[in-house]
Write an enzyme that holds these catalytic residues in place. Structure first.
Site, PDB file in Angstrom:
ATOM      1  N   ASP A 157      27.306  25.904   9.675  1.00 40.79           N
ATOM      2  CA  ASP A 157      27.900  24.947  10.607  1.00 40.79           C
ATOM      3  C   ASP A 157      26.845  24.409  11.583  1.00 40.79           C
ATOM      4  O   ASP A 157      27.051  24.393  12.795  1.00 40.79           O
ATOM      5  CB  ASP A 157      29.075  25.592  11.366  1.00 40.79           C
ATOM      6  N   HIS A 200      33.023  32.441  18.856  1.00 37.84           N
ATOM      7  CA  HIS A 200      33.025  33.108  17.556  1.00 37.84           C
ATOM      8  C   HIS A 200      31.608  33.559  17.196  1.00 37.84           C
ATOM      9  O   HIS A 200      30.641  33.051  17.736  1.00 37.84           O
ATOM     10  CB  HIS A 200      33.538  32.159  16.477  1.00 37.84           C
ATOM     11  N   GLN A 268      33.289  31.746  10.518  1.00 39.21           N
ATOM     12  CA  GLN A 268      33.141  31.847  11.978  1.00 39.21           C
ATOM     13  C   GLN A 268      34.346  32.600  12.532  1.00 39.21           C
ATOM     14  O   GLN A 268      35.447  32.058  12.601  1.00 39.21           O
ATOM     15  CB  GLN A 268      33.031  30.441  12.594  1.00 39.21           C
ATOM     16  N   ARG A 298      25.379  25.268  27.320  1.00 37.28           N
ATOM     17  CA  ARG A 298      26.448  24.424  26.794  1.00 37.28           C
ATOM     18  C   ARG A 298      27.524  25.363  26.266  1.00 37.28           C
ATOM     19  O   ARG A 298      27.343  26.045  25.259  1.00 37.28           O
ATOM     20  CB  ARG A 298      25.917  23.544  25.668  1.00 37.28           C
ATOM     21  N   ASP A 300      30.197  26.345  24.370  1.00 41.89           N
ATOM     22  CA  ASP A 300      30.714  25.761  23.122  1.00 41.89           C
ATOM     23  C   ASP A 300      32.179  26.115  22.884  1.00 41.89           C
ATOM     24  O   ASP A 300      32.595  27.256  23.099  1.00 41.89           O
ATOM     25  CB  ASP A 300      29.867  26.303  21.957  1.00 41.89           C
ATOM     26  N   GLU A 342      32.020  22.109  26.880  1.00 42.45           N
ATOM     27  CA  GLU A 342      32.255  21.313  25.671  1.00 42.45           C
ATOM     28  C   GLU A 342      33.729  21.454  25.321  1.00 42.45           C
ATOM     29  O   GLU A 342      34.136  22.267  24.493  1.00 42.45           O
ATOM     30  CB  GLU A 342      31.385  21.789  24.494  1.00 42.45           C
ATOM     31  N   HIS A 406      25.997  15.380  17.771  1.00 40.21           N
ATOM     32  CA  HIS A 406      25.982  15.914  16.402  1.00 40.21           C
ATOM     33  C   HIS A 406      27.384  15.992  15.808  1.00 40.21           C
ATOM     34  O   HIS A 406      27.536  16.210  14.618  1.00 40.21           O
ATOM     35  CB  HIS A 406      25.341  17.299  16.419  1.00 40.21           C
ATOM     36  N   ASP A 407      28.421  15.875  16.656  1.00 37.85           N
ATOM     37  CA  ASP A 407      29.787  15.953  16.159  1.00 37.85           C
ATOM     38  C   ASP A 407      30.365  14.559  15.904  1.00 37.85           C
ATOM     39  O   ASP A 407      29.728  13.544  16.173  1.00 37.85           O
ATOM     40  CB  ASP A 407      30.673  16.720  17.154  1.00 37.85           C
ATOM     41  N   ARG A 531      29.636  15.254   9.036  1.00 42.49           N
ATOM     42  CA  ARG A 531      28.849  15.101  10.271  1.00 42.49           C
ATOM     43  C   ARG A 531      27.349  15.061   9.986  1.00 42.49           C
ATOM     44  O   ARG A 531      26.561  14.599  10.799  1.00 42.49           O
ATOM     45  CB  ARG A 531      29.168  16.234  11.252  1.00 42.49           C
TER      46      ARG A 531
END
Ligand code: GLC
Ligand code: GLC
Length: 660
Positions: A157, A200, A268, A298, A300, A342, A406-407, A531
């Site tokens: 991922d 995760h 994950q 960041r 996540d 995020e 990146h998403d 992505r």
């Protein structure tokens, strides 16, 4: 209210907090002695503890107070903080002092961010370190390196399936390389941002491996169920984040013969924060990152970290308490560290993560989505309707304004905001998806679908900024006029994120107008995740091209994009009105033009942005009330205007207006 004594509960907890601290003093003294901490440093720690101990205790009490072993855990938490404080390198302690005295340091107009993948940008960490000049040339002062820790083999991922938070992916280098890079960046005046992937771990993280080996203590680190009974009950109220990868939120594990909670990919595993051992384990990882020299974490997938039956298991109050607890612990031991939220969720929920006590900065997914919305519709109504009541943030906090990352892009505006100006949200999202996948007649965009869910009609968009803004189509058709419009669109968007208030964040590659990279489909580990189309590899030869053109004076498209971006960044950094967060909309009476006023410390600027490919105008007197005076000038084109005359904007033009 934390820290208030409105109810009896406070006094009781307060008493317990004091008692715990008293009991812990000898243990703390041991830490100080072992680490040789001097009296001055001790006073610093004590002062911080005095401010943060009670609210911290209260948060942890709310989260874990009913557990028989609560006091054991809280003692361990404090000792961990003390050790992190003791181990903090001097240079970072100096930074702590500086930032504590200047809590709005990240709101300066001088701050400009960039995000990149180390391998795609420069192969590895030590090579990335050789490009500090490149970051400076572009004007960056904040650098987010996408996850670079050890990951599981195969699909990981994009680095978000971490198998060890303390070792770097060997393909990228070592932990010492990372420490070195952190130092180099700091000395170059660039803050380092890394992910805190704490929702995760990968399925091959040591904790997960121990769980698989049957260790009960580690099985309790995750959500593991012997049968479908509970998963099915949870499932009734959960949404699916990656529905094309796997239906539902649970994954069967053969070895354990159990179901594991996996919100994202099957590999994950969601961590179980109702277990205080998990909170403590991740606290150690947080301090490790902080003391390595990370400036901003960041945070996540923050919305997902607490689960409760019968809810969506997103944005629960406990998720906020957890971050607040981590935040107090950072204030105690590593106060230079900031949190960036995020939370790519509904705008009402996004803001709840933002405060000095929680995340000081946050992605601004609503602005991002609505800027693309305005480009598609050529109208600014929904943007204006939304910004009008959603932009303001608490003191000493800031938006991080981005266009691509990146998403994927999800259309996270509020349905009610849309309804108020007569837009039907469901249909509008479908239109936007059609538009950005190039299906809508006349569309300039070349995005592709991400996670299309045929059941709900939901879909998100992948694609690079340039491809979504029309450059890919224009280049393919070799149409000069379309190329020009695409570049104008890109500069319009940058011109807004660089001026609207908050930290502007470039996703590297944007500065060259990088197009979609369709080759991801050839790699089996990436093919299932669109992505990757907007995660292209840096082409260093572009830089030579740029220097050539500086010499010869005629620019390619790429050089034009690079130079325009670089120039806008430089200009922003010279305009103190663009510091801080205060932004007031200016009514333009033209649905295609967005207008806003920025003021800071006695400085003021007005920004006008034309979202249409037609020239547009507004009456100059509209700007009179914004206090620019009778004459004013656009600092981008260096052109002067008069309030007594109409202001004319070229297609997609953005004006940064200053007094003369
Ligand atoms: C974050 C990342 C995303 C990742 C997800 C799971 O949202 O931005 O790329 O897939 O978390 O870690
Ligand atoms: C969802 C999540 C976000 C994640 C993204 C990945 O929007 O809220 O955390 O980055 O999916 O596509």
């Amino acid at each position: 209210m934390i820290g208030s004594s409105e109810n009896g509960e406070y006094d009781d907890i307060s008493f317990k907090a004091d008692l715990t601290l008293d009991r812990l003093q000898p243990r703390l003294a041991e830490v100080w002695q072992q680490q040789g901490i001097d009296a001055a440093k001790l006073r610093t720690f004590d002062a911080r503890l005095r401010t943060h101990w009670h609210p911290l205790f209260q948060l942890l009490y709310r989260l874990y107070g009913t557990r028989y072993d609560f006091f054991y855990h809280i003692e361990q938490v404090l000792l961990t903080a003390a050790k992190a404080f003791a181990n903090r390198p001097d240079e970072l302690s100096a930074l702590d002092r500086h930032r504590t005295n200047e809590p709005d340091w990240f709101q300066s107009e001088k701050i400009v961010g960039g995000a990149l993948y180390v391998d795609l940008f420069a192969e590895n960490l030590s090579k990335a370190g050789q490009h500090v000049q490149y970051f400076k040339r572009l004007g960056l002062t904040y650098l987010h390196l996408m996850p670079l820790f050890a990951v599981r083999p195969g699909n990981n991922d994009g680095g978000y399936a971490i198998s060890n938070y303390r070792s770097v992916d060997p393909r990228l280098g070592t932990i010492d390389d990372l420490r070195q890079l952190a130092n180099d960046l700091r000395h170059a005046g660039i803050s380092l941002v890394l992910d805190f992937v704490f929702n995760h771990t990968a399925d091959d993280h040591e904790w997960a491996q121990r769980a698989q080996a049957g260790d009960r203590a580690y099985q309790e680190f995750y959500y593991i169920f012997p049968d479908r009974r509970l998963p099915e009950q949870y499932e009734r109220t959960l949404r699916e984040i990656f529905p094309t990868v796997r239906r539902g939120n649970f994954t069967w594990h053969d070895g354990m013969e159990s179901w594991v909670w996996t919100t994202f990919n099957s590999f994950q595993w969601d961590l179980n924060y109702s277990n205080p051992a998990v909170f403590r384990a991740m606290l150690e990882e947080m301090y490790f990152l902080a003391n390595m020299g990370v400036d901003i974490l960041r945070v996540d997938a923050v919305a997902f970290i607490w689960k409760r039956m019968g809810t969506s298991c997103e944005n629960l109050p406990e998720a906020h308490w957890l971050i607040q607890a981590y935040n107090h612990l950072a204030r105690i031991a590593t106060p230079g560290l900031l949190f960036k939220s995020e939370a790519i969720v509904h705008p009402d929920e996004v803001v709840k993560y933002i405060s000095e006590e929680e995340c000081q900065i946050s992605y601004n997914p609503t602005l991002m989505a609505l800027l693309w919305e305005s480009l598609a519709t050529r109208r600014t109504d929904l943007l204006v309707q939304t910004l009008g009541h959603r932009y303001k943030l608490p003191e000493n906090t800031s938006w991080v304004n981005y266009l691509r990352c990146h998403d994927d892009i999800g259309w996270t505006f509020d349905d009610q905001d849309a309804a108020e100006i007569g837009i039907r949200a469901f249909d509008h999202r479908q239109f936007l998806n059609d538009f950005y996948t190039g299906q809508f007649p006349g569309s300039f965009a070349r995005g592709i679908p991400f996670q299309e869910n045929h059941q709900t009609g939901d879909m998100r968009i992948s694609g690079t900024m340039a491809s979504l803004a029309g450059l890919e189509q224009a280049v393919e058709e070799d149409d000069e006029q379309k190329k020009d419009l695409a570049i104008r669109r890109m500069m319009l968007l940058h011109g807004i994120t660089l001026s609207i208030g908050g930290i502007p964040l470039l996703y590297l590659g944007e500065e060259w107008g990088m197009l979609n990279d369709y080759d991801f489909a050839l790699d089996p580990a990436k093919a299932g995740d669109s992505r990757w189309i907007h995660r292209p590899k840096m082409q260093w030869e572009y830089l030579d091209e740029l220097d050539d053109h500086i010499a010869s004076g005629n620019g390619s498209i790429r050089s034009r994009i690079f130079k325009s971006t670089q120039r806008l960044i430089e200009l922003r950094k010279s305009l103190p009105a663009f510091a801080g967060q205060s932004m007031g909309l200016v009514s333009t009476s033209n649905p295609h033009i967005l207008g806003y006023l920025r003021t800071h410390d006695g400085h003021r600027m007005v920004v006008l942005a034309n979202f249409s490919e037609q020239p547009q105008q507004i009456g100059g007197n509209k700007l009179r009330t914004a206090g620019l005076g009778r004459f004013f000038k656009d600092v981008i084109q260096e052109k002067t205007y008069l309030t007594s005359e109409p202001v004319l904007l070229e297609p997609y033009q953005i004006l940064w207006l200053d007094r003369v």
